[in-house]
Design a protein around this motif. Structure first.
Motif, PDB file in Angstrom:
ATOM      1  N   PRO A  14       8.655   4.462   6.434  1.00 54.30           N
ATOM      2  CA  PRO A  14       7.770   3.306   6.594  1.00 54.30           C
ATOM      3  C   PRO A  14       6.307   3.723   6.419  1.00 54.30           C
ATOM      4  O   PRO A  14       5.941   4.851   6.789  1.00 54.30           O
ATOM      5  CB  PRO A  14       8.039   2.856   8.026  1.00 54.30           C
ATOM      6  CG  PRO A  14       9.429   3.307   8.311  1.00 54.30           C
ATOM      7  CD  PRO A  14       9.583   4.596   7.562  1.00 54.30           C
ATOM      8  N   ASN A  15       5.517   2.845   5.828  1.00 52.79           N
ATOM      9  CA  ASN A  15       4.078   3.071   5.653  1.00 52.79           C
ATOM     10  C   ASN A  15       3.722   4.197   4.700  1.00 52.79           C
ATOM     11  O   ASN A  15       2.612   4.718   4.770  1.00 52.79           O
ATOM     12  CB  ASN A  15       3.393   3.346   6.995  1.00 52.79           C
ATOM     13  CG  ASN A  15       3.174   2.061   7.746  1.00 52.79           C
ATOM     14  OD1 ASN A  15       2.799   1.057   7.130  1.00 52.79           O
ATOM     15  ND2 ASN A  15       3.432   2.078   9.021  1.00 52.79           N
ATOM     16  N   ALA A  16       4.644   4.580   3.851  1.00 51.24           N
ATOM     17  CA  ALA A  16       4.310   5.620   2.884  1.00 51.24           C
ATOM     18  C   ALA A  16       3.448   5.032   1.768  1.00 51.24           C
ATOM     19  O   ALA A  16       2.774   5.772   1.042  1.00 51.24           O
ATOM     20  CB  ALA A  16       5.581   6.225   2.308  1.00 51.24           C
ATOM     21  N   GLY A  17       3.478   3.714   1.644  1.00 51.09           N
ATOM     22  CA  GLY A  17       2.728   3.060   0.576  1.00 51.09           C
ATOM     23  C   GLY A  17       3.628   2.596  -0.560  1.00 51.09           C
ATOM     24  O   GLY A  17       3.171   2.393  -1.689  1.00 51.09           O
ATOM     25  N   LYS A  18       4.919   2.401  -0.287  1.00 50.79           N
ATOM     26  CA  LYS A  18       5.869   1.952  -1.309  1.00 50.79           C
ATOM     27  C   LYS A  18       5.477   0.598  -1.869  1.00 50.79           C
ATOM     28  O   LYS A  18       5.427   0.410  -3.091  1.00 50.79           O
ATOM     29  CB  LYS A  18       7.287   1.862  -0.709  1.00 50.79           C
ATOM     30  CG  LYS A  18       7.846   3.184  -0.250  1.00 50.79           C
ATOM     31  CD  LYS A  18       9.209   3.019   0.393  1.00 50.79           C
ATOM     32  CE  LYS A  18       9.160   2.234   1.709  1.00 50.79           C
ATOM     33  NZ  LYS A  18       8.309   2.842   2.737  1.00 50.79           N
ATOM     34  N   SER A  19       5.196  -0.342  -0.977  1.00 54.93           N
ATOM     35  CA  SER A  19       4.876  -1.689  -1.451  1.00 54.93           C
ATOM     36  C   SER A  19       3.554  -1.691  -2.201  1.00 54.93           C
ATOM     37  O   SER A  19       3.392  -2.414  -3.194  1.00 54.93           O
ATOM     38  CB  SER A  19       4.827  -2.662  -0.278  1.00 54.93           C
ATOM     39  OG  SER A  19       6.078  -2.674   0.372  1.00 54.93           O
ATOM     40  N   ALA A  20       2.606  -0.868  -1.732  1.00 54.20           N
ATOM     41  CA  ALA A  20       1.318  -0.787  -2.435  1.00 54.20           C
ATOM     42  C   ALA A  20       1.536  -0.239  -3.849  1.00 54.20           C
ATOM     43  O   ALA A  20       0.967  -0.748  -4.824  1.00 54.20           O
ATOM     44  CB  ALA A  20       0.355   0.101  -1.649  1.00 54.20           C
ATOM     45  N   GLY A  62      11.191   0.666   4.341  1.00 54.68           N
ATOM     46  CA  GLY A  62      10.984   2.037   4.797  1.00 54.68           C
ATOM     47  C   GLY A  62      12.146   2.507   5.652  1.00 54.68           C
ATOM     48  O   GLY A  62      12.810   1.721   6.312  1.00 54.68           O
ATOM     49  N   ASN A 124       1.637  10.193  -2.314  1.00 56.22           N
ATOM     50  CA  ASN A 124       0.682   9.092  -2.164  1.00 56.22           C
ATOM     51  C   ASN A 124      -0.351   9.396  -1.071  1.00 56.22           C
ATOM     52  O   ASN A 124      -0.181  10.319  -0.286  1.00 56.22           O
ATOM     53  CB  ASN A 124       1.468   7.811  -1.842  1.00 56.22           C
ATOM     54  CG  ASN A 124       0.635   6.566  -2.033  1.00 56.22           C
ATOM     55  OD1 ASN A 124      -0.197   6.513  -2.935  1.00 56.22           O
ATOM     56  ND2 ASN A 124       0.849   5.574  -1.192  1.00 56.22           N
ATOM     57  N   ASP A 127      -5.965  10.474  -0.920  1.00 58.67           N
ATOM     58  CA  ASP A 127      -7.331  10.188  -0.457  1.00 58.67           C
ATOM     59  C   ASP A 127      -7.432  10.342   1.063  1.00 58.67           C
ATOM     60  O   ASP A 127      -8.407  10.878   1.586  1.00 58.67           O
ATOM     61  CB  ASP A 127      -7.773   8.788  -0.900  1.00 58.67           C
ATOM     62  CG  ASP A 127      -6.823   7.691  -0.405  1.00 58.67           C
ATOM     63  OD1 ASP A 127      -5.606   7.979  -0.259  1.00 58.67           O
ATOM     64  OD2 ASP A 127      -7.287   6.571  -0.157  1.00 58.67           O
ATOM     65  N   ALA A 154      -2.245   4.695  -4.292  1.00 60.62           N
ATOM     66  CA  ALA A 154      -1.752   3.387  -4.720  1.00 60.62           C
ATOM     67  C   ALA A 154      -2.858   2.345  -4.706  1.00 60.62           C
ATOM     68  O   ALA A 154      -2.997   1.568  -5.647  1.00 60.62           O
ATOM     69  CB  ALA A 154      -0.605   2.950  -3.824  1.00 60.62           C
TER      70      ALA A 154
END
Ligand SMILES: Nc1nc2c(ncn2[C@@H]2O[C@H](COP(=O)(O)OP(=O)(O)OP(=O)(O)O)[C@@H](O)[C@H]2O)c(=O)[nH]1
Ligand SMILES: [Mg+2]
Length: 619
Positions: A14-20, A62, A124, A127, A154
């Protein structure tokens, strides 16, 4: 040659930035629908490879592991394995990792890579890692994982072309052959490997990041971590007693001065007694604990703000697994130290229904702050203020033991429940660890003020009302001359009836009396004792002048006091908790079960304590 379009799936914690990444890669070319039969959204879109070829990209929920513990995770697992209805098996897996949490994300990553499917890693949030002072080496990670690693951001569309190209390349590669004879890898082994790979992938690191990493190494160490946590909690309970004393004394002095003033200025009447014996004695006796509550919350809030609390949950995960729960239960249980109500509400974050139910059922055993006044008044009266070691006071030690007794009780009950009424497999758990931070004075002050205000509002409303009601029940009907007022009263009659049941565990009439209004709020046990003794002593000026602690000392024996403490560790004292449990479990069955087993435990614990203390010659 016409063939089905390539399918690629975004997989990761979860929150890895998949959706982004999904949004950035597919733009507006998205289709959203539900997977058949479940309420999990299926998000698919079209990605155009640099070669111009289209690829169907699927965004998955996630997940922390392939052993699914929630409907979301179940969908992710099924899609990856090609078992999900309405979804063909993906040709390429795009594993999304958060660079700033690399070590944790590498645990699930290993599981996915072990499948041997064509995989590309999107490293990902580079930054964010850089902001934290961490520069990673994708080549080192690539060597360790054996698949291409593409750094991405992303939200700023960095690395997207490279990622798309890598997806195309991976599709054309055969599945990686796996060593079939490889032994099963356990979770601790995966964590160890994740740690090694993450450390090897560090190119450069600022000194601050290094210090934080070192702190984690120590605080999360499997052997050193738990004793540090334990020692810290021990200090907290010592401080609750030793720091609070001057402030508590000041409040106590203020309350008795106010009582004396009222006695001196008002004419003798029942109304004056209501004010002095009821309101001032009752509410005042609870107010005295404000400093201790504030000190307790000072530590809890500081631990939260610094990021240590999440690490405590992480440490506890293994111990919780031992009783069939997971670290997911830790935060709800920890909140229950403030109050079981927010604790029980926080169990909503637990995905497994049986885990959640078990957590709800044991939450009342975590010592809520409303029990602190009860513990504190009894300890102050019966436990000598002596030192048992350098800097270790006996009173703080006893308080610590009471908290530990609740925790151990809860763990034992969880163990029993998980093998009987809430049987089921334990779910694994991995948690994101926040950055270490210095707490800001403003946030801390605000948090403390909110806690203090909740306590004061309870004292001013609920405790005030219950105290007055109790005073009335204690004063009517009026006693004949020579008869004890409490015995003559409605409350006394009730308590005398109840004490038939409670006598075998060492409770006298006043103790039986105190636990009835304590069902409204536990602190009321203190105010009702204060009110009871004020009422029964009001004819005798010498006795009336005695502080509550001295009253207790002159009327209770040590075994009785210990039995009372043991009762409060387990007894389901507060009605609001029962009401919340009803709401969260949708019915009366589980709250009724909770009430029954907690009362049984409290009765047994008080009885065992009482008779053990008698046998030990303490009485
Ligand atoms: N700074 C930064 N933020 C990012 C990056 N990628 C994603 N985010 C942010 O991280 C948060 C989580 O991203 P999501 O794309 O929702 O994560 P997810 O993997 O889809 O999460 P789940 O669907 O819960 O599994 C969002 O606020 C994103 O805007 C990145 O590369 N850099
Ligand atoms: Mg998502």
């Amino acid at each position: 040659m016409s063939k089905m379009p390539t399918v690629a799936a975004l997989v990761g914690n979860p929150n890895a930035g998949k959706s982004a990444l999904f949004n950035a890669l597919t733009g507006a070319r998205q289709k959203i629908a539900n997977y058949p039969g479940v309420t999990v959204e299926r998000k698919a879109g079209r990605l155009i490879l640099p070669s111009g070829e289209p690829v169907e990209l699927v965004d998955l929920p996630g997940s922390y592991g392939l052993e699914a513990t929630s409907p979301d995770e179940e969908v992710t697992r099924k899609v990856i394995m090609g078992e999900q209805a309405g979804q063909v098996r993906p040709d390429v897996i795009v594993l999304v990792l958060d660079s700033s949490n690399l070590e944790q994300h590498l645990v699930f990553a290993q599981e996915v890579l072990e499948l041997g499917r064509p995989t590309v890693v999107a490293l990902n949030m580079v930054d964010l890692a850089e902001r934290d002072g961490l520069t990673l080496d994708p080549a080192a990670l690539e060597a360790a994982l054996g698949v291409p690693v593409i750094p991405t951001v992303a939200v700023r569309r960095r690395g997207l072309t490279e990622l798309a190209a890598a997806i195309g390349d991976a599709r054309d590669k055969p599945e990686r052959a796996l060593d079939a004879a490889r032994p099963h890898v356990t979770l601790p082994e995966r964590r160890m490997l994740a740690h090694q790979m993450a450390t090897a992938a560090i190119l450069s690191e600022t000194s601050r990041h290094r210090i934080h990493a070192r702190m984690d190494k120590l605080l999360l160490h499997p052997w050193a971590g738990p004793p540090i946590l334990f020692a810290l909690l021990f200090i907290v309970f010592q401080a609750v007693f030793s720091w609070a004393t001057p402030f508590a004394d000041a409040i106590d002095g203020g309350v008795s001065a106010l009582g004396d003033l009222a006695k001196a200025t008002l004419p003798t009447s029942l109304l004056r007694d209501l004010l002095t014996d009821g309101v001032i004695a009752g509410v005042g006796s609870v107010l005295v604990f404000l400093p201790q509550i504030i000190i307790l919350f000072f530590f809890i809030l500081t631990m939260e703000a610094t990021g240590y609390m999440a690490r405590a949950a992480f440490l506890m995960d293994r111990m919780m697994a031992g009783v069939g729960l997971s670290g997911r239960s830790f935060i709800p249980l920890l909140s229950s130290f403030a109050c079981a109500i927010p604790g029980i509400m926080a169990t909503r974050s637990i995905t497994d229904p049986k885990d959640r139910l078990t957590t709800i059922l044991i939450a009342p055993m975590m010592t809520c702050s409303a029990r602190l006044p009860v513990y504190a008044v009894i300890i102050a009266a019966f436990i000598p203020n002596t030192k048992v070691g350098p800097g270790i006071g006996l009173q703080g030690l006893v308080l610590f033991c009471l908290y530990v007794a609740g925790i151990i009780g809860a763990m034992v009950v969880a163990l029993v429940l998980r093998r009987s009424v809430t049987k089921g497999a334990a779910s694994g758990f991995i948690m994101e660890l926040p950055k270490y931070q210095l707490p800001t004075v403003k946030d801390l002050a605000l948090g403390l003020w909110q806690r203090a205000w909740i306590f004061l509002r309870r004292a001013g409303t609920m405790i005030f009302t219950v105290t007055i009601a109790l005073w009335i029940l204690l004063n009517f009907p009026r006693a004949e001359p020579g008869q004890d007022q409490v015995n003559a009263s409605v409350a006394g009659t009730l308590a005398n009836g109840l004490s038939v049941v409670l006598e075998p565990i060492g409770f006298n009439r006043d103790m039986s009396l105190a636990i009835i209004p304590a069902m409204a709020a536990r602190e009321v046990a203190v105010s009702s004792l204060a009110t009871t003794y004020a009422v029964s002593a009001s004819d005798d000026e010498d006795q009336a002048a005695m502080a509550l602690g001295d009253q207790l000392k002159s009327r209770w024996t040590l075994p009785m006091a210990l039995a009372f403490l043991a009762w409060f560790v387990f007894a389901p004292q507060c009605l609001s908790t029962i009401a919340v449990a009803r709401r969260e479990t949708n019915g009366w069955k589980w709250p009724a079960f909770m009430l029954a087993y907690l009362f049984a435990l409290a009765y047994a614990a008080a009885g065992v304590t009482y008779w053990t203390a008698i046998a030990a010659g303490l009485g």
